[in-house]
Design an enzyme around this catalytic site. Sequence first.
Site, PDB file in Angstrom:
ATOM      1  N   SER A 222       3.775   1.458   3.397  1.00  0.00           N
ATOM      2  CA  SER A 222       3.781   0.272   2.538  1.00  0.00           C
ATOM      3  C   SER A 222       2.337  -0.088   2.203  1.00  0.00           C
ATOM      4  O   SER A 222       1.393   0.546   2.670  1.00  0.00           O
ATOM      5  CB  SER A 222       4.458  -0.899   3.243  1.00  0.00           C
ATOM      6  OG  SER A 222       3.579  -1.432   4.217  1.00  0.00           O
ATOM      7  N   LYS A 223       2.176  -1.116   1.411  1.00  0.00           N
ATOM      8  CA  LYS A 223       0.858  -1.588   0.975  1.00  0.00           C
ATOM      9  C   LYS A 223      -0.103  -1.794   2.154  1.00  0.00           C
ATOM     10  O   LYS A 223      -1.313  -1.610   2.010  1.00  0.00           O
ATOM     11  CB  LYS A 223       1.008  -2.910   0.210  1.00  0.00           C
ATOM     12  CG  LYS A 223       1.248  -2.685  -1.268  1.00  0.00           C
ATOM     13  CD  LYS A 223      -0.078  -2.478  -2.022  1.00  0.00           C
ATOM     14  CE  LYS A 223       0.135  -1.784  -3.348  1.00  0.00           C
ATOM     15  NZ  LYS A 223      -0.881  -0.775  -3.632  1.00  0.00           N
TER      16      LYS A 223
END
Length: 447
Positions: A222-223
């Site tokens: 994820s980010k």
Amino acid sequence: MADKNTNIRVRFAPSPTGALHIGGGHTALFNWLWARHTGGKFILRIEDTDLVRSTKEYEQTIMDGMTWLGLDWDEGPDKGGDYGPYRQSERLDLYRKYAQQLTDEGRAYRDGEAVLFKVEPGQDISFDDMVYGRVEVMSDALKERDSDKLKDIVIIKSDGMPTYNYAVVIDDHLMAISHVIRGEDHISNTPKQILLYRALGWDVPTFAHLPMILGKDKKKLSKRHGATSVYEYRDMGYMPDSVFNFLALLGWSAGDDEIFTREKAARLFELSRVTRKPAVLDPDKMNFINQEHLKRLDPMTRLAMIRPFWEEMGLPVDKHDDTWLAEALTLMAGRGRTAKEMAEFSDYFVSFDPVKARWDGSDIAEDRKPGLRDFFAALFAVTDWTPEALEAQARKWTEERGVRMKDYAMPLRFVLTGMKVSPGIFEVAVHLGRDEVKRRLEHYGLI
Ligand code: GLU
């Protein structure tokens, strides 16, 4: 390399609802590798049935990202081909046609505007995955949530658009796809798709699901894990060759050598050697791979990589000769893991300004200056302006006085680079040239 196999057709089927992220790039790359390894065809199909979230801009971004990675496709919306159209939104009549056929045959039924495929119990929908092996599933497992009732498969939604599981079957069949290579998150969809293939009387393609990609903390990517889109890597100064190399190593290896070209990867790639173990995205590894690729570049190509970053830093790149700049980068000998870092670490070659901005010279005590001036004067007395001659002179001068070379070389390094680390300082001095070295010493009052 396997014999040229024109029957092998694979596809990358992104939904244009965002940039090309690492997972998508990985899937595209493994499809490309298989097509290029076998001499088959690589098809780009745009799955844009989500009319709200799909945009032409994202479609373009995905294509640009693939092109940047060096993943060329043989058929696609921009290229055409014998199996088009290659955008699902342009194939709606096909989805309707087969939905009607299934309805006429009593395999599907209408529910309002929607069309559902009827799931019958007792069907073995197991399949052999080239990566995951045998996946055993019975249709009885396709149940409504929290219930024992079989869940029929929606094929056309009430807005008239096909669902993913249905459109993918129609397209993979009509586009004569031989191998479906995609992320492991689609393993659970595969049995439903197999039911549809069978109902339509079509052969089922070979499936090869790719391992999941995790962050270093073993959590889903994820980010939080930093760069997640292919373009972020480009913007940070990673080379396409190394991002390609890095992605290829997620779930596969080319043998002993971790650093390879696209051509070599395509030659050695085997789907059967892809691992099912989740692959971990390790930024340190990415840096290592990029550094190795930077080192292997020929000087002029390396300069072409670094130049835009120098320009972005506002440095007067055009004032210098290209060969001279390329040689400066060769002197950097692998310092800098990305093009951006290498540009930052070598800015002093391009201009004295960043040196002055970094270092004002105030940490040199006044009482040290006479000694330093003597040292630099001795260096300028050397007629042969080569690293060897300068070093020999510096050694002689310091030995004669019983002082440490380091105490004199370090200030010189700061004067010339404004940094604590650099390539051999006499090499830097020689490359900058006598006049420029003098100018920098004068600025700090050291000559
Ligand atoms: N559009 C689907 C996705 O992006 C394609 C999956 C597939 O390859 O079947 O996940």
